[in-house]
Design an enzyme around this catalytic site. Structure first.
Site, PDB file in Angstrom:
ATOM      1  N   HIS A  98      -8.915  14.384 -22.319  1.00  0.00           N
ATOM      2  CA  HIS A  98      -8.087  14.018 -21.171  1.00  0.00           C
ATOM      3  C   HIS A  98      -6.795  14.827 -21.167  1.00  0.00           C
ATOM      4  O   HIS A  98      -6.318  15.267 -22.210  1.00  0.00           O
ATOM      5  CB  HIS A  98      -7.764  12.524 -21.175  1.00  0.00           C
ATOM      6  N   HIS A 100      -2.784  14.660 -19.730  1.00  0.00           N
ATOM      7  CA  HIS A 100      -1.717  13.808 -19.198  1.00  0.00           C
ATOM      8  C   HIS A 100      -0.926  14.589 -18.148  1.00  0.00           C
ATOM      9  O   HIS A 100      -0.545  15.739 -18.395  1.00  0.00           O
ATOM     10  CB  HIS A 100      -0.709  13.433 -20.286  1.00  0.00           C
TER      11      HIS A 100
HETATM   12  P1  AMP Z   1      -3.645  10.440 -26.295  1.00  0.00           P
HETATM   13  O1  AMP Z   1      -2.581  10.013 -27.256  1.00  0.00           O
HETATM   14  O2  AMP Z   1      -3.437  11.815 -25.742  1.00  0.00           O
HETATM   15  O3  AMP Z   1      -5.043  10.243 -26.853  1.00  0.00           O
HETATM   16  O4  AMP Z   1      -3.472   9.489 -25.044  1.00  0.00           O
HETATM   17  C1  AMP Z   1      -4.242   8.352 -24.783  1.00  0.00           C
HETATM   18  C2  AMP Z   1      -3.615   7.643 -23.624  1.00  0.00           C
HETATM   19  O5  AMP Z   1      -4.556   6.719 -23.082  1.00  0.00           O
HETATM   20  C3  AMP Z   1      -2.356   6.839 -23.970  1.00  0.00           C
HETATM   21  O6  AMP Z   1      -1.248   7.329 -23.229  1.00  0.00           O
HETATM   22  C4  AMP Z   1      -2.721   5.399 -23.571  1.00  0.00           C
HETATM   23  O7  AMP Z   1      -1.651   4.700 -23.012  1.00  0.00           O
HETATM   24  C5  AMP Z   1      -3.837   5.634 -22.569  1.00  0.00           C
HETATM   25  N1  AMP Z   1      -4.791   4.534 -22.431  1.00  0.00           N
HETATM   26  C6  AMP Z   1      -5.441   3.876 -23.421  1.00  0.00           C
HETATM   27  N2  AMP Z   1      -6.258   2.944 -22.897  1.00  0.00           N
HETATM   28  C7  AMP Z   1      -6.110   3.008 -21.540  1.00  0.00           C
HETATM   29  C8  AMP Z   1      -6.674   2.289 -20.447  1.00  0.00           C
HETATM   30  N3  AMP Z   1      -7.552   1.310 -20.636  1.00  0.00           N
HETATM   31  N4  AMP Z   1      -6.309   2.634 -19.200  1.00  0.00           N
HETATM   32  C9  AMP Z   1      -5.404   3.628 -19.002  1.00  0.00           C
HETATM   33  N5  AMP Z   1      -4.838   4.345 -19.993  1.00  0.00           N
HETATM   34  C10 AMP Z   1      -5.183   4.025 -21.250  1.00  0.00           C
END
Ligand code: AMP
Length: 135
Positions: A98, A100
Site C-alpha cells: 500500500h 500512503h
Molecule cells: P504501514 O505502517 O505502512 O504498514 O501502514 C499501515 C496503515 O494501515 C496504518 O497507517 C494503519 O492506520 C492503517 N490501517 C490498519 N488497519 C486499517 C483499517 N482497517 N482501515 C484503514 N486503515 C487501516
C-alpha cells in the site's frame, strides 16, 4: 488468514472507500496522520514493492495520482507526502502492499521522514557502483 486489507477488498470489514479499479482500491486510513490520509492498495495480497508485477506497480502509481489529485481538489492542502513502507524496519505494519497519501498543511509537523546525513563523494560513488552491479 487474509490480511486486514484483503478483508476490506472482499467487503468483510468496512472502510471509507474513495476509489476502486480492477487492480487497486483506495480508502481512508483508520488512524489518520492528517485529515484526508488515504491508502492506495494493490488488491492482490502481496507484501511489498518487490513482490509486485510491473503492471501492478504502474496501476498503483496511476491510482495514487488520481486519488491525490482528488484530495488536493477536495481538501486544498498546501502539499502532500507519498509514503510507502517496506519491511518492519521501515515501519511497515500491514504486510499487504500500500501507498500512503498524507495531505500536509504548512507548519503541521505531522511527518518528518528523515534527518539529512552526510557522505563523501567517494562513498556515494562506491555505493552507486554496488547498486549498478545489481541492475
Ligand atoms: P504501514 O505502517 O505502512 O504498514 O501502514 C499501515 C496503515 O494501515 C496504518 O497507517 C494503519 O492506520 C492503517 N490501517 C490498519 N488497519 C486499517 C483499517 N482497517 N482501515 C484503514 N486503515 C487501516
Amino acid at each position: 488468514m487474509a490480511s486486514i486489507f484483503s478483508r476490506i477488498v472482499s467487503g468483510a470489514i468496512p472502510a471509507a472507500k474513495v476509489y476502486e479499479d480492477e487492480q487497486t482500491l483506495a480508502f481512508l486510513d483508520i488512524n489518520p496522520a492528517a485529515r484526508g490520509h488515504t491508502l492506495v492498495i494493490c488488491k492482490e495480497e502481496l507484501p511489498d514493492l518487490l513482490s509486485l508485477a510491473p503492471e501492478q506497480v504502474a496501476a498503483v502509481a496511476r491510482a495514487t495520482q488520481v486519488v491525490a489529485r482528488a484530495i488536493v481538489a477536495a481538501l486544498q492542502p498546501d502539499g502532500f507526502n507519498i509514503v510507502q513502507n517496506n519491511g518492519e524496519a521501515a515501519g511497515q505494519t500491514v504486510h499487504h502492499y500500500h501507498v500512503h497519501i498524507i495531505p500536509r498543511w504548512r507548519g503541521d509537523r505531522v511527518l518528518s521522514p528523515w534527518r539529512p546525513g552526510s557522505a563523501t563523494a567517494d562513498e556515494l560513488h562506491a555505493i552507486a557502483a554496488q547498486i549498478i552491479a545489481q541492475l
